[in-house]
Structure formats: C-alpha cells, structure tokens
Design a protein around this motif. Structure first.
Motif, PDB file in Angstrom:
ATOM      1  N   GLU A 145       0.840  -1.193   0.000  1.00 38.24           N
ATOM      2  CA  GLU A 145       0.000   0.000   0.000  1.00 38.24           C
ATOM      3  C   GLU A 145       0.879   1.249   0.000  1.00 38.24           C
ATOM      4  N   LYS A 146       0.501   2.236  -0.810  1.00 41.35           N
ATOM      5  CA  LYS A 146       1.242   3.482  -0.875  1.00 41.35           C
ATOM      6  C   LYS A 146       0.288   4.651  -1.033  1.00 41.35           C
ATOM      7  N   ARG A 147       0.746   5.797  -0.576  1.00 43.80           N
ATOM      8  CA  ARG A 147      -0.073   6.996  -0.612  1.00 43.80           C
ATOM      9  C   ARG A 147      -0.057   7.603  -2.002  1.00 43.80           C
ATOM     10  N   SER A 148      -1.181   8.134  -2.427  1.00 46.03           N
ATOM     11  CA  SER A 148      -1.262   8.775  -3.741  1.00 46.03           C
ATOM     12  C   SER A 148      -0.592  10.141  -3.702  1.00 46.03           C
ATOM     13  N   ILE A 149      -0.254  10.653  -4.869  1.00 40.30           N
ATOM     14  CA  ILE A 149       0.406  11.955  -4.973  1.00 40.30           C
ATOM     15  C   ILE A 149      -0.597  13.053  -4.641  1.00 40.30           C
ATOM     16  N   GLU A 150      -0.237  13.892  -3.684  1.00 36.12           N
ATOM     17  CA  GLU A 150      -1.122  14.953  -3.232  1.00 36.12           C
ATOM     18  C   GLU A 150      -0.382  16.282  -3.233  1.00 36.12           C
ATOM     19  N   GLU A 155       4.830  22.730   2.542  1.00 31.71           N
ATOM     20  CA  GLU A 155       5.211  23.876   1.716  1.00 31.71           C
ATOM     21  C   GLU A 155       3.996  24.311   0.912  1.00 31.71           C
ATOM     22  N   LEU A 156       3.395  25.406   1.313  1.00 26.16           N
ATOM     23  CA  LEU A 156       2.189  25.894   0.661  1.00 26.16           C
ATOM     24  C   LEU A 156       2.498  26.342  -0.760  1.00 26.16           C
ATOM     25  N   VAL A 157       1.672  25.917  -1.701  1.00 24.20           N
ATOM     26  CA  VAL A 157       1.850  26.263  -3.109  1.00 24.20           C
ATOM     27  C   VAL A 157       0.895  27.398  -3.456  1.00 24.20           C
ATOM     28  N   ILE A 158       1.465  28.547  -3.826  1.00 25.60           N
ATOM     29  CA  ILE A 158       0.660  29.669  -4.296  1.00 25.60           C
ATOM     30  C   ILE A 158       0.557  29.635  -5.813  1.00 25.60           C
ATOM     31  N   LYS A 159       1.679  29.451  -6.473  1.00 26.65           N
ATOM     32  CA  LYS A 159       1.718  29.315  -7.919  1.00 26.65           C
ATOM     33  C   LYS A 159       2.800  28.324  -8.270  1.00 26.65           C
ATOM     34  N   GLY A 160       2.426  27.288  -8.984  1.00 25.74           N
ATOM     35  CA  GLY A 160       3.385  26.264  -9.348  1.00 25.74           C
ATOM     36  C   GLY A 160       2.749  24.892  -9.323  1.00 25.74           C
ATOM     37  N   PRO A 161       3.517  23.841  -9.599  1.00 25.13           N
ATOM     38  CA  PRO A 161       2.978  22.473  -9.584  1.00 25.13           C
ATOM     39  C   PRO A 161       2.461  22.094  -8.203  1.00 25.13           C
ATOM     40  N   ARG A 162       1.283  21.498  -8.173  1.00 23.64           N
ATOM     41  CA  ARG A 162       0.659  21.118  -6.899  1.00 23.64           C
ATOM     42  C   ARG A 162       0.795  19.613  -6.683  1.00 23.64           C
ATOM     43  N   GLU A 163       2.014  19.135  -6.719  1.00 22.54           N
ATOM     44  CA  GLU A 163       2.284  17.730  -6.454  1.00 22.54           C
ATOM     45  C   GLU A 163       3.486  17.639  -5.532  1.00 22.54           C
ATOM     46  N   ALA A 164       3.482  16.612  -4.713  1.00 21.67           N
ATOM     47  CA  ALA A 164       4.537  16.441  -3.715  1.00 21.67           C
ATOM     48  C   ALA A 164       5.035  15.007  -3.750  1.00 21.67           C
ATOM     49  N   PHE A 165       6.228  14.827  -3.204  1.00 20.71           N
ATOM     50  CA  PHE A 165       6.776  13.490  -3.065  1.00 20.71           C
ATOM     51  C   PHE A 165       5.926  12.668  -2.100  1.00 20.71           C
ATOM     52  N   VAL A 166       6.028  11.351  -2.222  1.00 26.02           N
ATOM     53  CA  VAL A 166       5.349  10.426  -1.321  1.00 26.02           C
ATOM     54  C   VAL A 166       6.413   9.568  -0.633  1.00 26.02           C
ATOM     55  N   GLU A 167       5.962   8.564   0.110  1.00 27.98           N
ATOM     56  CA  GLU A 167       6.898   7.733   0.874  1.00 27.98           C
ATOM     57  C   GLU A 167       7.529   6.618   0.048  1.00 27.98           C
ATOM     58  N   LEU A 169       9.958   5.357  -2.899  1.00 32.09           N
ATOM     59  CA  LEU A 169      11.113   5.913  -3.591  1.00 32.09           C
ATOM     60  C   LEU A 169      10.917   5.927  -5.096  1.00 32.09           C
ATOM     61  N   ARG A 170      10.389   4.840  -5.659  1.00 35.01           N
ATOM     62  CA  ARG A 170      10.273   4.763  -7.114  1.00 35.01           C
ATOM     63  C   ARG A 170       9.230   5.734  -7.662  1.00 35.01           C
ATOM     64  N   VAL A 171       8.221   6.026  -6.875  1.00 34.16           N
ATOM     65  CA  VAL A 171       7.275   7.068  -7.289  1.00 34.16           C
ATOM     66  C   VAL A 171       7.972   8.424  -7.325  1.00 34.16           C
ATOM     67  N   ASN A 172       8.825   8.688  -6.350  1.00 33.05           N
ATOM     68  CA  ASN A 172       9.538   9.965  -6.304  1.00 33.05           C
ATOM     69  C   ASN A 172      10.523  10.105  -7.462  1.00 33.05           C
ATOM     70  N   GLY A 274      10.696   5.837   2.126  1.00 30.27           N
ATOM     71  CA  GLY A 274       9.948   5.897   3.365  1.00 30.27           C
ATOM     72  C   GLY A 274       9.660   7.288   3.869  1.00 30.27           C
ATOM     73  N   THR A 275      10.086   8.325   3.144  1.00 30.05           N
ATOM     74  CA  THR A 275       9.828   9.697   3.549  1.00 30.05           C
ATOM     75  C   THR A 275       9.564  10.542   2.315  1.00 30.05           C
ATOM     76  N   PRO A 276       8.664  11.532   2.406  1.00 30.78           N
ATOM     77  CA  PRO A 276       8.402  12.401   1.259  1.00 30.78           C
ATOM     78  C   PRO A 276       9.367  13.568   1.143  1.00 30.78           C
ATOM     79  N   PHE A 277      10.342  13.669   2.033  1.00 29.45           N
ATOM     80  CA  PHE A 277      11.261  14.806   2.016  1.00 29.45           C
ATOM     81  C   PHE A 277      12.594  14.378   1.403  1.00 29.45           C
ATOM     82  N   SER A 278      13.051  15.151   0.451  1.00 27.66           N
ATOM     83  CA  SER A 278      14.340  14.913  -0.187  1.00 27.66           C
ATOM     84  C   SER A 278      15.352  15.939   0.308  1.00 27.66           C
TER      85      SER A 278
END
Length: 519
Positions: A145-150, A155-167, A169-172, A274-278
């Motif tokens: 099971e893995k979390r979908s891209i949200e 980091e609040l997005v005002i203007k720009g891509p609204r997608e973030a890393f997930v937990e 690795l291969r999705v990232n 295992g973490t969404p932060f790079s």
C-alpha cells in the motif's frame, strides 16, 4: 573549484552471529536444506509464507514470499498456475528456460546465496527454489500500500505544480523523470541500515553537477553505518559539515519542482525511501530564504517579496532584543511621549524587561508547538485563541506590559515569513541568547551577538561551498539571484555549483522586444 574538508567518521559494524554468517553461505542443491535454513532465519515470522509445489508435476520447488509485500494475485495467476502445468520432457531439465517461457513477469533474477534470497524476500519479491539446483529465482512481484500523490502539506503552493513526493522511492524518482526527460539524469541507489536496508537514491544531472561534489556525496553516504534509517533527517545529521551549527547545511523539500530546479543548477539530490522529504546539497543561506514562487511570478514582485522577507528575518531575530535593550539601558533613544506611554504600561509589571521578554517568548513558542501537535481541525484555533486569551489576561493581571505583547506578536508573525522551517527554527533558537545579551549589555550585547553570528556564517560551509556565497566571497556575476530576482532572460549562467564547467544554461539575447506597428 569546490574544496571539501576531509571528515573522519566512526564506522562500527555489529558483531556477526551464527545466523548472519549463515546468510552469506551459498544455496545448497538440496531443497530440504535450503528450506530448513530459511525457516530458521524467518523463525517466529508468521507473515512469511512457504509454499511447496511441483514444477510440471515432477520437480519439487518452494516459493517463499511475505504476505502484504508481494502481489498474491499475480503469484497465483502467473506463477503457481503456470509452473504447475504439465511440462514436456525436453523442457523438464531446463528450469531456467521453463521459467522464462511460463512466467509473465518483467523482472526475473537468478540468486545464489541465502543473503540474496533474504534481501529479495524482504523487498517483497517472491523467491523460487528448486530441488537439485543450487540457485533460485527472484520474481519482481512486490506490491504494498502506498499513498497517492497529493499537494504539499509542509510547503504551501501559491503558484506552481501542486504535487509532492510520497513515501515510495520509485514514485519519487518517476516524478523527477517526468520533469527531466533526458538520459543525463542519473539516479544511483544504495542501501543504508543493517536492519531497515533503506534504499537511498543519489540523483544528479551528468555534465551539470561537479564530479568532486558527486564523489564527496557518495563518500559521506557510504560512511553511514547504523541500524536503520527512518527519515531523511537522520541522513542530514551524518552528512552535514558542521553538526553543532544551528543553521541547516542542507535543503529539505517535498516538492519535485524544487529538486528539479536544484539539479539544473548543478546540485545533488538525495531521496530516501519511506519519507516524502528529499535532501539537496550543497545549499546556502540565501537558498533557504528563497521560495519557488519567486521564480514563477514576475521578477519585480519576486524582488519586492524577497526584500520583505529579509527585513522580517532581521525583525524576527532582533526586535525583542532591541526592545529589551532600549527599555533597560537606552531610554534616550525613545521619543518622550512614547517613553511616557511605555513607562505607564510597565508601572504594574513586577518583572524587569528581560524576564518579561523571556516569559512571553517561551509562552508563544509553547503555543506554536501546541498548535502543530494538535489535530488540524483544532490546532489553529487553539493557538490563536490561546495567544489572545493569555496575552489579554497577562496584561490585565499586570504580569507583562502591552508593548511587550505587541513586540512578541510581531516577532512571531515575522518568523512565519521564512520559507524553510529549518531556517526559521534556527532564527527562533538564536533569538533567546540575543535577548540575554541585550538584557545584560544593551545595544553593545546585541552587536556582539550579531557579529558572532556573522563570523560563524562566514566560516560555515555546505559540502565545501561557503554558506554566504555568492556574497561572501563576493561573486558579482551571481548576485542577480540574491538580493534581487533578475528576469529569466538575464540569468544566463548557472551558479558556481557546477565546478566551473557547463555554466551556460540558456542562450544570450532573449530579452523580449516590443512589437512594432506596421507602417
């Protein structure tokens, strides 16, 4: 050129027990012996499944997988049902050819040792062992099971891509590949952690990143010898140049566009499974004070917002200390009318300005931390209402003065303008010693604290890059993206992270020209 300081890191390996030595042994040609060894390794592991079957109804085999990490439907449909069918006599003695013909799996690897078997099983890949053969097969059928891209939450997005890393690795890494469609994007993998076997990906653009920087990053990662890595923050502490500095020496982000922008500048990104932060290295103080929206909007607006950010950074660090110093030692700096008003508000306060400031700052930090830890539905309400109620009650009770509440509130708002949480919390930490210096030495103490911070920043480095670069040392050609945000058609060169080569990132002379009316 980028010069790196050599660092000595303690590398202690845990003692090998009999089980770990046994894991390095080659597989036996007897299926019963292999099964007994693996059952000993996975003793008391109820989620590890051992499934015996016959290949083609003749040759005995064993399938091992972990329930919850492997695709059970694919195992039943494409593995067991295919291999258990009757086999022709000429195919019976060629198990490798039979598996290649019968199993519809894209990734099939041959394994020869127990350590390889344990590694593949732990990764979620089922392993097939066959009797009378001292080799097995690993099937790429991992699934969990893995979390979908949200949208990014930190980091609040005002203007720009609204997608973030997930937990995962291969999705990232796929998010990076989708933005950089070039084979020059290199992604090298390694494992860290004796027990967790955490996958860490080192990403860079070949030809943009300095070879010295790449090798230094690899060396620092390879020297990490620990039981397990659970988050990228643990990696940060092992690879930073000065672990005792309050300032972060790496940039942490959960936004793929920020990582891609750093790769195009010649930096190196580290992604941890295992973490969404790079992690991005190297970094500078000015990189931590820049937001993605500075580059997605008009350059004049980005410059104004950047200056506003710098001003509020100074306010966040020095405003409470300036108030304490003026109230305690430098009354002559305040206009008489304002001084009378401030003195009247402090008439009922039993504490000196230093104690008053420390008390209010600690209370504000506690409210901010409580707002972060509480559920989102009530966290913001509790922090805001708590600040209002406690501030009003403290003024009414005569514990603190009204000007002090205003100063602390402005300071708290100013700290929220810093884009990176790690840089903001460093400023919040340094605020307290500056207040102590102001309460004991006045403005002289504030100047002493500011000079100490500047000297420390001048000596600080991030993977060999000066922390105050390009301002100290001064590099005039790169000042277009520090105090101001120059238009994109003027920033023709990459920063100096590339090591002196391939520093041109766009063709010159791209300034837009106004359209002429037809005569």
């Amino acid at each position: 050129m980028i010069r790196f300081k050599s660092r000595k890191m303690l590398k202690a390996k845990p003692p090998e027990n009999e089980l770990s030595k046994q894991n390095k042994d080659p597989l036996s040609d007897t299926l019963i012996a292999n099964e007994n060894t693996l059952r000993t390794i996975y003793k008391d592991c109820s989620d590890v499944i051992f499934r015996s079957f016959f290949i083609g109804g003749k040759d005995k085999a064993l399938l091992i997988y972990i329930d919850g990490l492997s695709n059970i439907e694919e195992i039943a449909d494409n593995v067991l049902s295919s291999l258990m069918q009757q086999t022709k006599e000429d195919d019976f003695y060629n198990i490798t050819s039979l598996i290649e013909k019968r199993i519809a799996v894209s990734d099939v690897k041959e394994i020869n040792t127990f350590s390889q078997s344990v590694h593949e099983i732990s990764m979620g890949n089922p392993v097939i062992l066959v009797d009378k053969r001292n080799a097995g097969f690993s099937l790429g059928l991992s699934k969990w099971e893995k979390r979908s891209i949200e949208e990014p939450s930190a980091e609040l997005v005002i203007k720009g891509p609204r997608e973030a890393f997930v937990e995962t690795l291969r999705v990232n890494t796929s998010l990076l590949r989708r933005k950089i469609r070039s084979p020059k994007l290199k992604i090298q993998s390694l494992e860290i952690g004796h027990y967790t076997k955490t996958n860490v990906a080192l990403s860079y653009l070949e030809g943009n990143a300095s070879e010295t920087l790449i090798e230094e990053t690899k060396n620092r990662l390879s020297k990490i010898d620990i039981d397990g890595i659970l988050e990228s923050g643990m990696v940060e502490e092992f690879i930073e140049d000065n672990p005792y500095s309050p300032f972060p020496q790496v940039l942490s982000t959960e936004r793929p566009d920020v990582v891609v922008s750093a790769l195009l500048e010649g930096r190196v990104a580290i992604l941890v499974d295992g973490t969404p932060f790079s992690i991005i290295v190297p970094t500078t103080l000015y990189s931590l004070l820049q937001a993605s929206e500075d580059y997605y909007g008009r350059f004049m607006i980005g410059t104004v917002i950047r200056w506003l950010r710098y001003i509020f950074l100074i306010i966040s660090l020095l405003l409470p200390a300036m108030y304490v110093a003026v109230i305690t030692y430098h009354h002559e700096m305040v206009p008489t009318t304002l001084l009378i008003t401030m003195a009247a508000s402090r008439e009922q306060v039993p504490f000196p300005a230093l104690v008053e400031a420390i008390l209010m700052e600690i209370t504000f930090e506690a409210l901010r931390e409580a707002g972060l830890r509480l559920p989102k539905q009530i966290g913001a309400a509790v922090s805001i209402v708590g600040a209002l109620v406690i501030g009003e009650a403290a003024v009414s009770a005569g514990i603190v003065s009204a000007p002090m509440v205003i100063v602390v509130a402005i300071t708290g708002i100013a700290s929220f303008t810093i884009p990176r949480y790690s840089a903001a919390i460093a400023i919040r930490m340094l605020r307290f010693p500056i207040i102590f210096l102001a309460g004991t030495l006045g403005l002289l103490g504030i100047m002493l604290g500011v000079i100490t911070i500047i000297v420390h920043l001048c000596t600080l480095r991030s993977f060999g890059v000066p922390y105050l670069s390009p301002m100290a040392p001064m590099q005039g050609s790169e000042m277009k993206d520090v105090l101001i945000r120059a238009p994109w058609w003027k920033m023709n060169k990459r920063p100096h992270f590339t090591g002196g080569y391939n520093n041109i990132r766009q063709a010159p002379g791209q300034k837009p020209s106004p359209a002429r009316k037809d005569e």
